[in-house]
Design an enzyme around this catalytic site. Structure first.
Site, PDB file in Angstrom:
ATOM      1  N   ASP A   1      -0.140   5.080   0.891  1.00 55.02           N
ATOM      2  CA  ASP A   1      -0.337   6.072   1.958  1.00 55.02           C
ATOM      3  C   ASP A   1      -0.366   5.408   3.333  1.00 55.02           C
ATOM      4  O   ASP A   1      -1.130   4.480   3.572  1.00 55.02           O
ATOM      5  CB  ASP A   1      -1.648   6.828   1.726  1.00 55.02           C
ATOM      6  CG  ASP A   1      -1.718   7.427   0.336  1.00 55.02           C
ATOM      7  OD1 ASP A   1      -0.740   8.057  -0.092  1.00 55.02           O
ATOM      8  OD2 ASP A   1      -2.768   7.250  -0.322  1.00 55.02           O
TER       9      ASP A   1
ATOM     10  N   ASP B   1       0.862  -1.171   0.000  1.00 56.24           N
ATOM     11  CA  ASP B   1       0.000   0.000   0.000  1.00 56.24           C
ATOM     12  C   ASP B   1       0.908   1.234   0.000  1.00 56.24           C
ATOM     13  O   ASP B   1       2.091   1.147   0.352  1.00 56.24           O
ATOM     14  CB  ASP B   1      -0.874  -0.044   1.261  1.00 56.24           C
ATOM     15  CG  ASP B   1      -1.728   1.188   1.399  1.00 56.24           C
ATOM     16  OD1 ASP B   1      -2.343   1.615   0.412  1.00 56.24           O
ATOM     17  OD2 ASP B   1      -1.753   1.740   2.521  1.00 56.24           O
TER      18      ASP B   1
HETATM   19 MG   LIG Z   1      -2.833   3.173   3.446  1.00 57.18          MG
END
Ligand SMILES: [Mg+2]
Ligand SMILES: [Zn+2]
Length: 197
Positions: A14, A12
Site C-alpha cells: 500500500d 511494501d
Molecule cells: Mg505502505
C-alpha cells in the site's frame, strides 16, 4: 546441498504498488479494504517491469491488520490481495512471493497482538530469505513508511523510501532511508543502477 544466496527486492504494497484509500474510521489514507477500491499507484507497473528485468526475485511484504482489529473480515483482505494480483497480471507483472502480517497490538484476538512479522520487525523478510535462499544484506526494500525502512535496517538491506504524498503521516524525519524517491518507477531505476555497478 548448498542453496545459492541471491539478493531480492522486497516491496511494501500500500502506497507503493497500489494507492492508499481514505479510511472513514481514522480519517487517513490506509490500505484498501474492498476489492473495488484497489487502484495501482503511479509508476508501479513501470517500476515493477523494470525490476523484473533484473531477474531478482520480487517479494511483497505487507502489514494488513484491519481484520485483526475487527474492521473487516479476513475474506475482504483476501479479495483485496486477489485484486492487486489481477491488476498486475493484466499489465504482465508477476510477483514471486506475497507475504502478509495480519497481526496488530490492538488485535481483538490476543494471539494476534504480538508477532515477529509486523514491520518494522523483520520476520517476513527473514522467512522469505529462508524459503528462497536470499542474501538479505545484499537485498533492497522499497516502502513508503518508517516501518518499511525499519524492517530493512533490521536485516541490513538497502532501504528505499517512496514518499507517497498521502502517507506522510507514516514517516518521521528521524528515520532516514538510504535513498528517497517519489514513486516505484524511480525506486526501480535506482535498484537497476546499483545492480549494474
Ligand atoms: Mg505502505
Ligand atoms: Zn505478524
Amino acid at each position: 546441498m548448498t542453496i545459492a544466496s541471491q539478493p531480492a527486492v522486497f516491496l511494501d504494497r500500500d502506497g507503493v504498488i497500489n494507492e492508499p484509500v481514505h479510511d472513514p474510521q481514522d480519517g487517513r489514507p490506509e490500505a484498501p479494504l474492498r476489492a473495488q477500491d484497489v487502484a495501482l499507484a503511479p509508476g508501479a507497473v513501470e517500476g515493477l517491469a523494470e525490476l523484473a528485468r533484473t531477474g531478482l526475485p520480487l517479494i511483497v511484504v505487507s502489514n494488513q491488520p484491519a481484520a485483526a482489529k475487527g474492521k473487516v473480515a479476513e475474506s475482504d483482505l483476501a479479495a483485496v490481495h486477489a485484486r492487486v494480483v489481477e491488476l498486475l497480471a493484466a499489465e504482465g507483472v508477476a510477483i514471486e512471493d506475497w507475504r502478509y502480517c495480519f497481526d496488530h497490538p490492538d488485535a481483538l484476538d490476543e494471539a494476534r497482538r504480538d508477532c515477529a512479522c509486523r514491520k518494522p520487525r523483520p520476520g517476513m523478510l527473514e522467512a522469505a530469505a529462508s524459503d528462497h535462499g536470499l542474501d538479505l544484506t545484499a537485498s533492497w526494500i522499497i516502502g513508503d513508511t518508517d516501518a518499511d525502512v525499519g524492517a530493512g535496517r533490521a536485516v541490513g538491506a538497502a532501504t528505499i523510501l517512496v514518499e507517497h504524498p498521502k502517507t506522510a503521516h507514516r514517516r518521521s524525519p528521524d528515520l532516514v532511508a538510504d535513498v528517497v524517491v517519489g514513486d516505484l518507477a524511480a525506486a526501480a531505476a535506482w535498484v537497476v543502477g546499483a545492480a549494474a555497478r
